[in-house]
Design a protein around this motif. Structure first.
Motif, PDB file in Angstrom:
ATOM      1  N   UNK A  99       0.687  -1.519  -0.419  1.00 56.59           N
ATOM      2  CA  UNK A  99       0.059  -0.065   0.393  1.00 56.59           C
ATOM      3  C   UNK A  99       0.657   0.967  -0.193  1.00 56.59           C
ATOM      4  N   UNK A 100       1.934   1.125   0.142  1.00 57.19           N
ATOM      5  CA  UNK A 100       2.903   2.768   0.324  1.00 57.19           C
ATOM      6  C   UNK A 100       3.175   2.425  -0.551  1.00 57.19           C
ATOM      7  N   UNK A 101       2.870   1.859  -1.440  1.00 55.36           N
ATOM      8  CA  UNK A 101       3.166   2.521  -2.842  1.00 55.36           C
ATOM      9  C   UNK A 101       2.049   3.553  -3.814  1.00 55.36           C
ATOM     10  N   UNK A 102       1.049   3.714  -3.433  1.00 56.31           N
ATOM     11  CA  UNK A 102       0.214   4.469  -3.481  1.00 56.31           C
ATOM     12  C   UNK A 102      -0.054   6.118  -2.796  1.00 56.31           C
ATOM     13  N   UNK A 103      -0.035   6.829  -3.803  1.00 62.99           N
ATOM     14  CA  UNK A 103       0.136   7.988  -3.144  1.00 62.99           C
ATOM     15  C   UNK A 103      -1.086   8.028  -1.469  1.00 62.99           C
ATOM     16  N   UNK A 104      -2.422   7.463  -1.830  1.00 62.43           N
ATOM     17  CA  UNK A 104      -3.337   7.381  -1.167  1.00 62.43           C
ATOM     18  C   UNK A 104      -3.954   5.816  -0.762  1.00 62.43           C
ATOM     19  N   UNK A 105      -4.653   5.441   0.859  1.00 60.43           N
ATOM     20  CA  UNK A 105      -5.085   4.084   0.780  1.00 60.43           C
ATOM     21  C   UNK A 105      -5.906   3.979  -0.445  1.00 60.43           C
ATOM     22  N   UNK A 106      -7.326   4.956  -1.008  1.00 60.69           N
ATOM     23  CA  UNK A 106      -8.006   4.399  -1.717  1.00 60.69           C
ATOM     24  C   UNK A 106      -7.932   3.986  -3.086  1.00 60.69           C
ATOM     25  N   UNK A 107      -7.060   4.564  -3.005  1.00 62.43           N
ATOM     26  CA  UNK A 107      -6.630   4.002  -4.908  1.00 62.43           C
ATOM     27  C   UNK A 107      -6.085   2.765  -4.596  1.00 62.43           C
ATOM     28  N   UNK A 108      -4.635   2.698  -3.321  1.00 68.01           N
ATOM     29  CA  UNK A 108      -4.659   1.045  -2.755  1.00 68.01           C
ATOM     30  C   UNK A 108      -5.774   0.125  -3.172  1.00 68.01           C
ATOM     31  N   UNK A 109      -7.182   0.802  -2.317  1.00 70.06           N
ATOM     32  CA  UNK A 109      -8.340  -0.313  -2.038  1.00 70.06           C
ATOM     33  C   UNK A 109      -8.938  -0.362  -3.886  1.00 70.06           C
ATOM     34  N   UNK A 110      -9.035   1.012  -4.463  1.00 72.81           N
ATOM     35  CA  UNK A 110      -9.617   0.711  -5.551  1.00 72.81           C
ATOM     36  C   UNK A 110      -8.864  -0.144  -6.755  1.00 72.81           C
ATOM     37  N   UNK A 111      -7.463  -0.538  -6.631  1.00 75.60           N
ATOM     38  CA  UNK A 111      -6.600  -1.374  -7.300  1.00 75.60           C
ATOM     39  C   UNK A 111      -6.485  -2.607  -6.763  1.00 75.60           C
ATOM     40  N   UNK A 112      -6.925  -2.271  -5.495  1.00 76.20           N
ATOM     41  CA  UNK A 112      -7.415  -4.612  -5.444  1.00 76.20           C
ATOM     42  C   UNK A 112      -8.289  -4.779  -5.398  1.00 76.20           C
ATOM     43  N   UNK A 113     -10.226  -3.316  -5.659  1.00 77.52           N
ATOM     44  CA  UNK A 113     -11.126  -4.403  -5.785  1.00 77.52           C
ATOM     45  C   UNK A 113     -11.525  -4.276  -7.609  1.00 77.52           C
ATOM     46  N   UNK A 114     -10.245  -3.738  -8.316  1.00 77.34           N
ATOM     47  CA  UNK A 114     -10.134  -3.928  -9.559  1.00 77.34           C
ATOM     48  C   UNK A 114      -9.394  -5.479 -10.047  1.00 77.34           C
ATOM     49  N   UNK A 115      -8.679  -6.214  -9.112  1.00 72.94           N
ATOM     50  CA  UNK A 115      -7.584  -7.215  -9.281  1.00 72.94           C
ATOM     51  C   UNK A 115      -8.538  -7.909  -9.212  1.00 72.94           C
TER      52      UNK A 115
END
Length: 126
Positions: A99-115
């Motif tokens: 998750x530290x790769x993403x600027x914001x945690x909501x982007x991390x969550x969006x990525x996981x939901x997409x996967x």
């Protein structure tokens, strides 16, 4: 349908809360996930998550998450896997970016939901 991660914590004491959510909502439980990532120190860490079917009313699908606080060989992982197995499911393991790769945690969550959507583990956006 609204699909959203709900973070319980980093997987210390909250693993027991996740276990309770799974066992008390067995009829709604869909999948258990183990996300493997590598932190900035080069250590592999785990996140565990449980996806539930939407409630009978409403259009909200929760995915409860214990994020990146569990080492690879951990009794907490065994507890999660045992709980999921008792319901006749096998936890789905995936390698994901930390998750530290993403600027914001909501982007991390969006990525996981997409996967999860792309792999047909959760329903597509409607």
């Amino acid at each position: 349908m609204i699909q959203r991660f709900i973070e319980l914590g980093e997987g210390y004491g909250d693993i027991y809360e996740l276990r309770e959510l799974i066992t008390s909502n067995q009829q709604r439980f869909m999948h258990g996930f183990v996300f493997v990532s590598t932190n900035s120190q080069g250590q592999d860490v785990l996140s565990i998550a449980a996806a539930f079917k939407p409630a009978s009313e409403g259009n909200f699908m929760p995915i409860y998450l214990c994020r990146e606080g569990i080492p690879l060989d951990s009794k907490r992982l065994d507890i999660f896997e045992q709980t999921v197995s008792e319901l006749g499911h096998t936890p789905i393991k995936m390698e994901v970016k930390h998750s530290s790769v993403y600027a914001d945690r909501k982007f991390y969550h969006s990525h996981l939901i997409s996967v999860l959507r792309l792999n047909h583990y959760i329903p597509p956006m409607q």
